[in-house]
Structures are given as C-alpha cells and as structure tokens.
Scaffold this active site. Structure first.
Site, short mmCIF file in Angstrom:
data_model
loop_
_atom_site.label_atom_id
_atom_site.label_comp_id
_atom_site.label_asym_id
_atom_site.label_seq_id
_atom_site.Cartn_x
_atom_site.Cartn_y
_atom_site.Cartn_z
CD GLU A 61 -5.70 4.64 -1.03
OE1 GLU A 61 -4.85 3.87 -1.07
OE2 GLU A 61 -5.98 5.67 -0.47
NE ARG B 172 2.97 -4.74 -6.79
CZ ARG B 172 1.93 -4.03 -6.40
NH1 ARG B 172 1.28 -4.27 -5.21
NH2 ARG B 172 1.45 -3.08 -6.81
CE LYS C 201 -3.70 2.48 -6.70
NZ LYS C 201 -4.95 2.53 -6.17
P1 ATP Z 1 -0.54 1.07 -6.43
O1 ATP Z 1 0.90 0.72 -5.69
O2 ATP Z 1 -0.24 1.10 -7.70
O3 ATP Z 1 -1.24 1.97 -5.68
P2 ATP Z 1 -2.04 -0.54 -4.80
O4 ATP Z 1 -1.74 -2.09 -4.54
O5 ATP Z 1 -1.84 0.42 -3.64
O6 ATP Z 1 -1.48 -0.33 -6.01
P3 ATP Z 1 -5.00 -0.73 -4.69
O7 ATP Z 1 -6.05 0.18 -5.15
O8 ATP Z 1 -4.80 -0.81 -3.14
O9 ATP Z 1 -3.46 -0.18 -5.39
O10 ATP Z 1 -5.12 -2.10 -5.17
C1 ATP Z 1 -6.29 -2.78 -5.44
C2 ATP Z 1 -6.02 -4.25 -5.79
O11 ATP Z 1 -5.17 -4.46 -6.85
C3 ATP Z 1 -5.19 -5.03 -4.61
O12 ATP Z 1 -5.95 -6.18 -4.28
C4 ATP Z 1 -4.05 -5.22 -5.01
O13 ATP Z 1 -3.45 -6.23 -4.43
C5 ATP Z 1 -4.21 -5.36 -6.50
N1 ATP Z 1 -2.92 -4.87 -7.40
C6 ATP Z 1 -2.38 -3.77 -7.29
N2 ATP Z 1 -1.26 -3.70 -7.94
C7 ATP Z 1 -0.98 -4.94 -8.65
C8 ATP Z 1 -0.05 -5.76 -9.31
N3 ATP Z 1 0.86 -5.03 -10.01
N4 ATP Z 1 -0.43 -6.86 -9.64
C9 ATP Z 1 -1.44 -7.64 -9.30
N5 ATP Z 1 -2.42 -7.17 -8.49
C10 ATP Z 1 -2.22 -5.90 -8.05
MG MG Z 2 -2.91 0.88 -2.20
#
Ligand code: ATP
Ligand code: MG
Length: 555
Positions: free
Chosen positions: A37, A262, A272
């Site tokens: 995102e 994760r 984020k």
């Molecule tokens: P955040 O909570 O930091 O915003 P998010 O999962 O909401 O993380 P996205 O931009 O939606 O962030 O994530 C893009 C991809 O990265 C998704 O497939 C998510 O599962 C993966 N991802 C995010 N954080 C991790 C992590 N700590 N370890 C492995 N994969 C991750």
């Molecule tokens: Mg997200």
C-alpha cells in the site's frame, strides 16, 4: 562462516507447493506479486516479502508484478509510489508489470454489480458502529441487518447512487451477503465498498466509493493471473473470504493465497504507522534517516542489497512466529563489506601529537594496504609528517595495568608508520590534555623488517597537515526497549541518544569520497558516506556497523 548464496537455493514450504503445482500441471507458469500500500516507505519486513516473491518466480521462470494496493486514498501519495519503486529496484529486482489496484476500479465495480444481481451483496444503511455491535463475537453469532433482504433492484439503484456521490462518507456500504452466524467473523457480511469523498493520487475525483482490501485483493490477483498470492499470517482467517470473492465474482483465473510468518527483528519498529509517526513528529530527519528500519534508511546507513538479500534468505520462510536478532542483519553486512570496502584510517575524536624529532617542513609518503584480506585492492600512499592526530581514547595519563596504548614513557606502533614514544603531555588551564609531544624512531618504519624490539599496541592516526575534516554519525537503537515488551506510550519509549555526532579527520585521499562510498575505518567499523549531508566542505560518514560481534547465526 556463512557462505553467501547467489541463488535462493534453500527450500521452504511455499517453494515446495509451487514446485508440486508446476509438476502436477495445476499451473503452467508461476505468477507472484508484491502488493504494497503506498502509505509509507518500505521497511526490512517488506524486503522479506519482496525477496520471497521475486526469487520464487525467478527460480521457476515465472513472473512477478509490482501492484500498488491504492484503495485508501486518504493515506496514500505518489511520493510513496515512487520511493517504493526505487527501493524494489535497488534491492535488485525488476517487476514484469507495474500495476495499481485502481487500474481495476471499473471492473471491480462491475463485479460488485454482478454480486448484487446474484443476491450475494446488498447496500446497508447501518452506521459503522451499529454494524460492529451486530457483528457478534467469537462465541456469539451476529445479527442480520434490517437491510439484508433488500431486493436486487433497490440494491442496484442504491449502489449506483453511492457511486454517483449522492451519499456522504459512512452513510452506506455495500456488504457481501454470506453468513452472520459464521464462526469466522470475516464471513459475517463483510463490507466490500465504502464511501470516501477523497482525492485519489491516480484517479483524482473519478470515484467516491472505494473497494475494501478483502474485495480488491483477490480480484486484482485474478485479473493479473497471479497463481500464488503470498501474504503474512494475519490474513489466514481472510482466506475463506478471498476464495468466496474469486468464486462469486466468477473470476476466470483462480489464484490461491498462502501465508507465512512476518519478519520481526529485535529492537526494531516494523509498522509504517509508527514509522510515519517518527517522521511526522520530527524524531528522525526523514523516512530515509539511517536509524530507520526502512529500506531507504538502511541504504543510507550503508547496507548493500546483497547483504539484505542474503539476510532474507538466511531467515527463511515459515509459518512459525519468531523474532530475529538484529545482530544477524549486522553479520550479513560485515560479511558483504569485508572484502569489498577499502580499509583506511579515521580519527573520530582527535588528539594532536607533535613528533618533536621529525624535521619541521618535511613529509613523506608511506605505503598502506587497501585491504589486508584482499590483496587485489592494492596499495595506497599516505602522508606522514611532524604533526598527526590520534584518537583521544588511545592515550591515558594514568593507565591501568594491561593498557598497551600511549601513556607517558610508553611506546606504540602507528599503523603503517613508525614507533612513537610519549615524552610529554601538554594541558590547558583546566588540566585537559590538549597535545602530546612524542619522539619517533626512524628505524622502525613499517615494512622495513625491523626486529630490534617489540611494542604491544598499534594505534591509528592521520597526518594533521593534510587530513580531511569529517563528521561521523554513530547510531543506537531508536527504541529503548524491545517492541512488545512494554505498554508504554510509543513516544515515551524513544531513545533520546540514538544519534551521536563526532567531528574528526580522515586520510587526505578521502577528499574524493562520494555519497554511498563505503569504507572500513581501522578499529571503528564500516562507514558509508552520507549522500544527503556530504558537501564539498565536509564529508559526513554514517556508521553501518562496528567491527566485531560475538554473534554467529550458525552457532
Ligand atoms: P505495515 O503494517 O508496516 O504498514 P503492511 O502489511 O500493512 O505493513 P503493506 O504495504 O500492505 O504493508 O505490505 C505489502 C506486503 O508486504 C504484504 O504482502 C505484507 O504481507 C508484506 N509485509 C509487510 N510487513 C511484513 C513483515 N514484517 N514481514 C514480512 N512481510 C511483510
Ligand atoms: Mg497494510
């Protein structure tokens, strides 16, 4: 010692699934995607997901798309879209197609109309709070909304009017009609569309209704022919809804979702939302501040793509919760830079030394190896003359026993140069040591084969007349305690001393150093030239990592 792999050769459960699916003919070609995102910069957790998706497709000669999940206009921005692309490329990956969920808004809308026509979706007038109250709990079923049995025509009309902008934010939602008594709360008539009168960074004001993640994601995957949709474990309970959307929207391609745990790293914030807070509150300079666990922060600190990829491979892919020791990340950058980075001398906290028996106005050039472990890096010449700087720490007026560096009457080796002996200590009015007066022994020149006597300490130095002024930035963790170990307010947990700035000197040949150049400073560790703060007047170095750690990931 860990040997760095060039290929993602070690096995993991997702790779086994892909391999089976290809062998059985279930899929002809593997297609993955990385779906961020654009609401912030990527962090080291994303690096794991990127490495997994791209290397998997690479290994099986498939494809990987970069797809922006841009369904939440209020939080998203083109700045993030650009930074994310830069980071993925820098990590060493190239996507097959660049896509945006917003590319599919019209198709998603039409599929929602199809759901309504099939009696599988309805417009609800309940407020978010009412819906929450009626959703039930893990132990109690939810209650049907009074609008659940609206007729198809009425639903079609209301949904069209939602799109046309007749309602305010929150006044209506489109919901899937599944089962308010399902043990899986995600299936209790989840929202598919919400109203948001917001400007979107790509579609502008074309839309005022936006699809929810659980609806948009499977459709995006199916449109792109994604075969293995890999996400983190918190989406496991969403998988039945993912499958429901694929089925009921009558998507031709049928992607499957797989979940992995994760990445968590000790002492590291991995969300984020919190990272954005650090930027917005000015705790750090920017998203790419070297203290940030963002990919851009790690890059500016001095990490290499090779080290990050090797780290991601080493930690592996599993479904078990784990927290990786941050020292493992450091291990991989040391391994990568060990043979690559030139080894030079830098004095971080200078103390002037006058060599009283070295003729005034004279100077000479001494040979120094660029990397003692990698001969191919050759030899450079460094100047030596009557005045030099050494590290304040390398002198003690009243040393404890076993102190082998400089103290009054003691002799040490200057790395790549001569033995010097401390003859006199010069102090200011407050009694602080401001200068040492030493003598050197011309017989002891480094490389001359001198064996007359031995000294126990070797210290580093730079020639004072030609040294280049430099700033050194040393970092400590941003958080005082480990994430999760404390309920304290996030901002109260911030380490006020996460940055130490020192003013010192480097060797004259470093005048040419450019942003992102990396060096090993004798005894201090690996440093990276900061690309933002370095100017023609001052080179600024970020410490990537110190030299030693007791940590061995294979131990
Ligand atoms: P955040 O909570 O930091 O915003 P998010 O999962 O909401 O993380 P996205 O931009 O939606 O962030 O994530 C893009 C991809 O990265 C998704 O497939 C998510 O599962 C993966 N991802 C995010 N954080 C991790 C992590 N700590 N370890 C492995 N994969 C991750
Ligand atoms: Mg997200």
């Amino acid at each position: 010692m860990v040997v760095m792999e060039n290929k993602a050769s070690s096995s993991n459960f997702i790779k086994n699934i892909v391999s089976d699916d290809l062998q059985s003919g279930k899929v002809a070609e593997i297609v993955t995607r990385f779906p961020p995102e654009p609401n912030g910069y990527l962090h080291i957790g994303h690096a794991k997901s990127i490495t997994l998706n791209f290397e998997l497709a690479d290994e099986f000669k498939g494809k990987t798309n970069l797809r922006f999940d841009d369904t939440n206009p209020v939080k998203e921005d083109t700045e993030y879209v650009e930074a994310i692309q830069e980071d993925v490329r820098w990590l060493g990956f190239e996507w097959d197609d660049l896509r945006f969920a917003s590319d599919y808004f019209e198709e998603m809308y039409q599929r929602a109309v199809l759901l309504i026509q099939k009696g599988k979706a309805y417009v609800d007038d309940l407020s978010a709070e009412q819906m929450r109250e009626m959703r039930g709990t893990l132990t109690q079923p939810g209650q049907n909304s009074p609008h659940r049995d609206r007729g198809v025509e009425e639903n079609l009309d209301l949904f069209a009017r939602m799109r046309a902008g007749e309602f305010k934010d929150g006044e209506r939602v489109l919901r899937a009609k599944i089962d308010m008594a399902s043990p899986n709360i995600n299936l209790r008539d989840p929202a598919l569309y919400r109203i948001a009168h917001a400007h979107h960074h790509r579609t502008g004001n074309a839309w005022c209704i936006y699809p929810m993640y659980d609806y948009a994601h499977p459709i995006g995957d199916a449109i792109e022919g994604v075969t293995h949709s890999i996400c983190t474990l918190e989406f496991e309970d969403h998988r039945p809804l993912y499958d429901w959307v694929i089925e009921e929207c009558e998507m031709a391609d049928k992607p499957h979702q797989y979940e992995f745990a994760r990445l968590n790293v000790t002492n590291t914030i991995m969300s984020k939302r919190y990272l954005k807070m650090l930027v917005d509150k000015g705790v750090v300079e920017s998203w790419d501040d070297p203290r940030m666990p963002t990919i851009s922060g790690l890059r500016r600190k001095g990490f290499t793509p090779e080290a990050l990829r090797a780290f991601c491979r080493e930690i592996g892919v599993s479904r078990a919760y784990s927290v990786v020791d941050e020292r493992m990340l450091e291990f991989f950058i040391r391994e990568d830079l060990k043979l690559k980075a030139p080894r030079t001398m830098a004095v971080l906290q200078p103390l002037k030394v006058v060599i009283t028996n070295y003729p005034e106005g004279q100077s000479e050039l001494l040979d120094a190896e660029n990397n003692a472990e990698n001969e191919a890096m050759g030899i450079r010449q460094i100047p030596f003359s009557r005045e030099i700087y050494i590290e304040q720490d390398d002198f003690m007026e009243n040393p404890p026993s076993k102190y082998f560096r400089l103290f009054p009457g003691n002799e040490v080796r200057l790395k790549n140069a001569y033995f010097i002996k401390c003859e006199e200590v010069v102090k200011d009015a407050n009694g602080n040591v401001v200068e040492l007066r030493c003598t050197y022994d011309p017989e002891t020149k480094s490389g001359s084969g001198f064996t007359g006597r031995k000294v126990k300490g070797t210290i580093h130095w730079v020639d004072a007349s030609q040294a280049v002024p430099a700033e050194f930035r040393l970092f400590e963790p941003l958080l005082l305690d480990e994430e999760g170990d404390s309920d304290k307010e996030f901002l109260d947990r911030i380490n006020p001393e996460s940055l130490t700035t020192l003013q010192g000197f480097v060797e004259p040949n470093m005048k040419e150093a450019k942003g992102q150049d990396k060096f090993q400073f004798f005894r201090h560790g690996y440093f990276n030239v900061d690309p933002k703060h370095t100017s023609p007047e001052l080179v600024v170095f970020n410490r990537v990592v110190s030299l030693k750690s007791s940590f061995d990931p294979k131990a």
